[in-house]
Design an enzyme around this catalytic site. Structure first.
Site, PDB file in Angstrom:
ATOM      1  N   HIS A  36       0.828  -1.203   0.000  1.00  0.00           N
ATOM      2  CA  HIS A  36       0.000   0.000   0.000  1.00  0.00           C
ATOM      3  C   HIS A  36       0.857   1.247   0.000  1.00  0.00           C
ATOM      4  CE1 HIS A  36       1.148  -0.486   4.197  1.00  0.00           C
ATOM      5  NE2 HIS A  36       1.034   0.838   4.277  1.00  0.00           N
TER       6      HIS A  36
ATOM      7  N   HIS B 243       5.174   6.764  -1.454  1.00  0.00           N
ATOM      8  CA  HIS B 243       5.949   5.556  -1.719  1.00  0.00           C
ATOM      9  C   HIS B 243       5.158   4.319  -1.305  1.00  0.00           C
ATOM     10  CE1 HIS B 243       6.261   6.115   2.561  1.00  0.00           C
ATOM     11  NE2 HIS B 243       6.525   4.814   2.635  1.00  0.00           N
TER      12      HIS B 243
END
Ligand code: 2AM
Length: 220
Positions: free
Chosen positions: A71, A151
């Site tokens: 995620h 990220h």
């Protein structure tokens, strides 16, 4: 409203579909395998607490802490205890995006002595869900572009928390903001490999990876 009575999640973020997660995981493994076998890397492992070696370095093993669900965190709310949590949960974009599908663009993969991750380039729609102070909170003395911390954590070294991945990414961003693109290490797989100081390696992908994601809160 009822929101005040609802518990906030541990964090909000975009969660990769099974297929996209498999794709990214394979890209990560290919990158770590190739990097760990690269002479230029094997010669620059001091910051990884290793000695120069002629043998392949097992990077998948080095990053022994692997995330359960791939995620991209937008906001760590810590069940409402983190600063700015309520405000974030009340954003119109957050309320209307819950359970909605997005597509994220991955432009690079990176490795540091602490973490390995994927750099995410956020589009206009995604930036609406990005907290205004995410970069300032991480690096108060810098003026980094909104979304530059985005990220996907792909792994952490022993004893390192996943929060570190975003902080590591900002170390690259700081170099790039200062006009330093790092040392050109040539082509690797589908990208260009760059070495920055202190064990920072980045593979800029010539073909960006698009991943399918769902925005939601994670309660743990
Ligand atoms: P990550 O986004 O780099 O992977 C649960 O711990 C998730 O929230 C992890 O995905 C973690 O890091 C992220 N996280 C934990 N603490 C955080 C913090 N203080 N700020 C931002 N993200 C955090």
């Amino acid at each position: 409203g009822t929101l005040d009575l609802e518990p906030l999640p541990l964090y909000y973020g975009w969660f990769l579909s099974r297929k996209s997660a498999d794709l990214l995981w394979k890209a990560k493994l290919a990158f770590l395998e190739r990097l760990g076998n690269l002479k230029a890397f094997r010669k620059r492992v001091k910051d990884f607490g290793m000695e120069e070696t002629k043998r392949k370095i097992n990077l998948p093993d080095y990053f022994s802490h692997r995330p359960n669900i791939l995620h991209c965190t937008t906001k760590f709310t810590n069940y409402g205890k983190a600063p700015g949590s309520e405000q974030y949960a009340k954003l119109e974009a957050v309320k209307t995006s819950n359970g909605k599908a997005f597509s994220l663009t991955i432009t690079a993969l990176f490795v540091t002595p602490r973490t390995t991750g994927a750099r995410v380039q956020l589009g206009e729609q995604e930036l609406l869900l990005w907290p205004a102070d995410a970069e300032k909170e991480a690096m108060p003395s810098e003026n980094l572009p909104k979304g530059s911390r985005a990220h996907i954590t792909l792994g952490c070294a022993e004893g390192v928390e996943s929060k570190q991945t975003g902080l590591d990414l900002l170390e690259f961003v700081k170099f790039q903001q200062a006009g330093t693109e790092g040392e050109d290490m040539g082509e690797l797989l589908d990208g260009m490999l760059h070495y920055f100081d202190k064990g920072l390696w980045m593979l800029s992908l010539s073909k960006k990876i698009e991943v399918k994601v769902i925005f939601s809160g994670f309660y743990g």
